[in-house]
Motif scaffolding. Structure first.
Motif, mmCIF file in Angstrom:
data_model
loop_
_atom_site.group_PDB
_atom_site.id
_atom_site.type_symbol
_atom_site.label_atom_id
_atom_site.label_comp_id
_atom_site.label_asym_id
_atom_site.label_seq_id
_atom_site.Cartn_x
_atom_site.Cartn_y
_atom_site.Cartn_z
ATOM 1 N N ALA A 170 0.830 -1.201 0.000
ATOM 2 C CA ALA A 170 0.000 0.000 0.000
ATOM 3 C C ALA A 170 0.870 1.259 0.000
ATOM 4 N N GLU A 171 2.046 1.174 0.631
ATOM 5 C CA GLU A 171 2.912 2.355 0.631
ATOM 6 C C GLU A 171 3.615 2.537 -0.688
ATOM 7 N N ASN A 172 4.156 1.451 -1.236
ATOM 8 C CA ASN A 172 4.946 1.596 -2.453
ATOM 9 C C ASN A 172 5.169 0.231 -3.108
ATOM 10 N N ARG A 285 -4.134 7.242 3.780
ATOM 11 C CA ARG A 285 -2.937 6.432 3.589
ATOM 12 C C ARG A 285 -2.611 6.412 2.100
ATOM 13 N N THR A 286 -2.472 7.592 1.549
ATOM 14 C CA THR A 286 -2.204 7.672 0.119
ATOM 15 C C THR A 286 -0.808 8.231 -0.096
ATOM 16 N N LEU B 90 9.668 2.362 4.475
ATOM 17 C CA LEU B 90 8.212 2.311 4.597
ATOM 18 C C LEU B 90 7.837 3.195 5.774
ATOM 19 N N LYS B 91 7.419 4.426 5.451
ATOM 20 C CA LYS B 91 7.306 5.444 6.492
ATOM 21 C C LYS B 91 6.174 5.199 7.468
ATOM 22 N N ARG B 92 5.138 4.509 7.010
ATOM 23 C CA ARG B 92 4.000 4.285 7.911
ATOM 24 C C ARG B 92 4.151 2.989 8.691
#
Lengths: 290, 238
Positions: A170-172, A285-286, B90-92
């Motif tokens: 979801a992040e990258n 969370r975009t 992964l920042k979150r």
């Protein structure tokens, strides 16, 4: 009276939350507004109904069956409407999933008829009195299933290897792939989980409203979308809390202001969020957030 | 022993070819650096090695198997890890979850002790293990990115501009870490804008211009070449 309405609100909110979880999970990993999600919810309701009516299944088996059928539908959705279309054109999968929505709804009308169908009484109706609150066995069942499902999902996302892979994707996508995550597989698993949960929500909705129709998907889809925005795009715990919140707001406004204004409040909230807090109550969370 | 051999590599984005017939050889245990201007194709080369970009021609032999055209998630498991451009942590996710993600391809029981080893190498990461990675400073994020790449137990480590945007004390720390890793037996391919420091640690260097390798030699040879001094060390040359 107020306690009673709070319980009704939580019941409604729990089903909104279950639908929104799928939306927001899928939005998280693909940045895709997955239009067909409301129809998956509708098919889940019918799957549960037929399993009880013709399969002689008890309600737990019906829930599990609806979950599996919808999860498979999620797999089909990926193969027919997500993978074949261009990844670098964000509108393409949106439009192909709108197409899937139309196909699913028409198929349901064709196969199941356009009428509302009564949902059989799958749980023995009993009333319990706890202080000022009267709660029925059906309500306890629905809330119990919905909340346990959310707890299990939260644990899965936060504390398992696959859950971490979903969050990383979801992040990258590139970063996840470089760490060894098969991104296509994660997308598939995400669709299965989101769709399976929507299936359960469909059955619970059938039990609660004692009737289902092939057109129930649209309003569920709209409410799910509002909840996703309220909770923050891609934010799973946000969707859970926002779902319960929207249910409470709708029921309380219906009880104390008027039933005809119920949807007015949901859409007013939607507009207010879009105007003043586009990242939702709990943060989106975009990628833009980074 | 040769660890990585790239021959005749062509790759790019869509119809635009960025790498034209690139050849690079990396011997086991070496630090090899790739220097060049912005847009020369350095990052594209790293992304092609790690599988994010599919080459249109050529071979990439890693540990004597051709990995060109394999998907990235299959390449990591072979022992080739990348620290991407801009760190890409992964920042979150928490520091600990980032490190766990680094071990995604592993199934053994030593993941926990490897996490402790990363904390010993970079104690600040241990102190911040439960913090969201977004709260770390740029230098700490770079340490996390390196620690995370090490969690895959790579034999070859690719680093894309690890010193970019960091304070001088962190840059020194990163280059020291690279030397330590070499002593521990890792092979390293380092892409850098910071040509002087990169060539100083490197056993071998390649200079890339407009998608081609134009010069190569030992780190010291390249440091002494007038054309390298003029173009890449210019502002520092005394």
């Amino acid at each position: 009276m107020l306690y009673q309405q709070l319980i009704n609100g939580l019941m409604l909110g729990a089903s909104y939350a279950l639908i929104a979880i799928g939306y927001t999970l899928i939005f998280g990993v693909l940045k895709l507004l997955y239009f067909a999600h409301g129809e998956v919810f509708m098919i889940g309701a019918f799957a549960g109904l037929y399993l009880v009516l013709y399969g002689g299944a008890n309600i737990y088996v019906a829930l599990l069956g609806a979950m599996i059928i919808c999860a498979l539908l999620g797999v089909i959705a990926v193969y027919v409407s997500v993978r074949p279309v261009a990844k670098d054109r964000p509108l393409a999968p949106l439009i192909s999933t709108i197409g899937l929505t139309i196909i699913l709804q028409n198929l349901a009308v064709y196969l199941l008829g356009g009428q509302q169908v009564a949902f059989p009484e799958a749980i023995k109706q009993e009333l319990y009195h706890i202080g000022p609150i009267t709660i029925s066995s059906v309500q306890i069942f629905i809330l119990g299933i919905a909340i346990s499902l959310m707890v299990v999902l939260w644990f899965f996302i936060e504390h398992t290897k696959m859950g971490r892979a979903i969050r990383a994707t979801a992040e990258n996508h590139e970063t996840a792939a470089l760490l060894g995550v098969d991104v296509n597989r994660v997308v598939l698993v995400t669709f299965m989980i989101g769709s399976g949960i929507a299936g359960v929500a469909g059955v619970l909705d059938g039990i609660k409203n004692s009737g289902i129709s092939p057109f129930m998907g649209l309003s569920a889809a709209v409410k799910g979308l509002i909840v996703m925005l309220l909770g923050g795009l891609g934010n799973v715990p946000g969707a859970m809390i926002a779902g319960l919140l929207l249910g409470l707001i709708e029921i309380l406004s219906a009880a104390y202001i008027g039933t005809t204004e119920r949807d007015f409040f949901s859409f007013a909230i939607l507009i207010l969020i879009l105007l003043y807090r586009p990242t939702g109550l709990f943060g989106a969370r975009t990628p833009e957030e980074r | 022993m040769t660890m990585l051999t790239i021959q005749g590599l062509r790759a790019g984005y869509g119809k635009i070819e960025v790498l034209h017939d690139v050849g690079v050889t990396i011997e086991r245990g070496q630090i090899v650096t790739l220097i060049g201007a912005n847009g020369a194709g350095k990052t594209t080369l790293l992304k092609t090695i790690s599988g994010l970009i599919r080459p249109t021609a050529g071979t990439i032999e890693f540990d004597s198997q051709n990995i060109a055209r394999r998907p990235p998630h299959k390449i990591v498991g072979l022992g080739l890890s990348q620290v991407p451009e801009g760190r890409a942590i992964l920042k979150r996710m928490t520091v600990l979850d980032n490190l766990r993600m680094g071990a995604f391809t592993r199934r053994d029981s030593e993941i926990g002790s490897d996490i402790d080893a990363v904390y010993r190498r970079f104690p600040i990461l241990g102190e911040r293990r439960d913090q969201m990675a977004a709260t770390l400073s740029g230098g700490e994020q770079q340490m996390l990115a390196i620690g995370r790449a090490l969690m895959a137990r790579p034999t070859l480590l690719l680093l894309d501009e690890p010193s970019l945007g960091l304070a001088p004390k962190f840059i020194t720390r990163i280059f020291l870490t690279l030397r330590e890793l070499q002593k521990e037996g890792k092979t390293i391919l380092l892409v850098e804008q910071n040509a002087r420091q990169a060539l100083q640690v490197a056993d071998r260097g390649y200079v890339m211009e407009r998608g081609k390798i134009v010069l190569s030699g030992s780190g010291q040879e390249l440091l002494n070449m007038p054309e390298v001094q003029r173009t890449y060390l210019g502002q520092h040359a005394a």
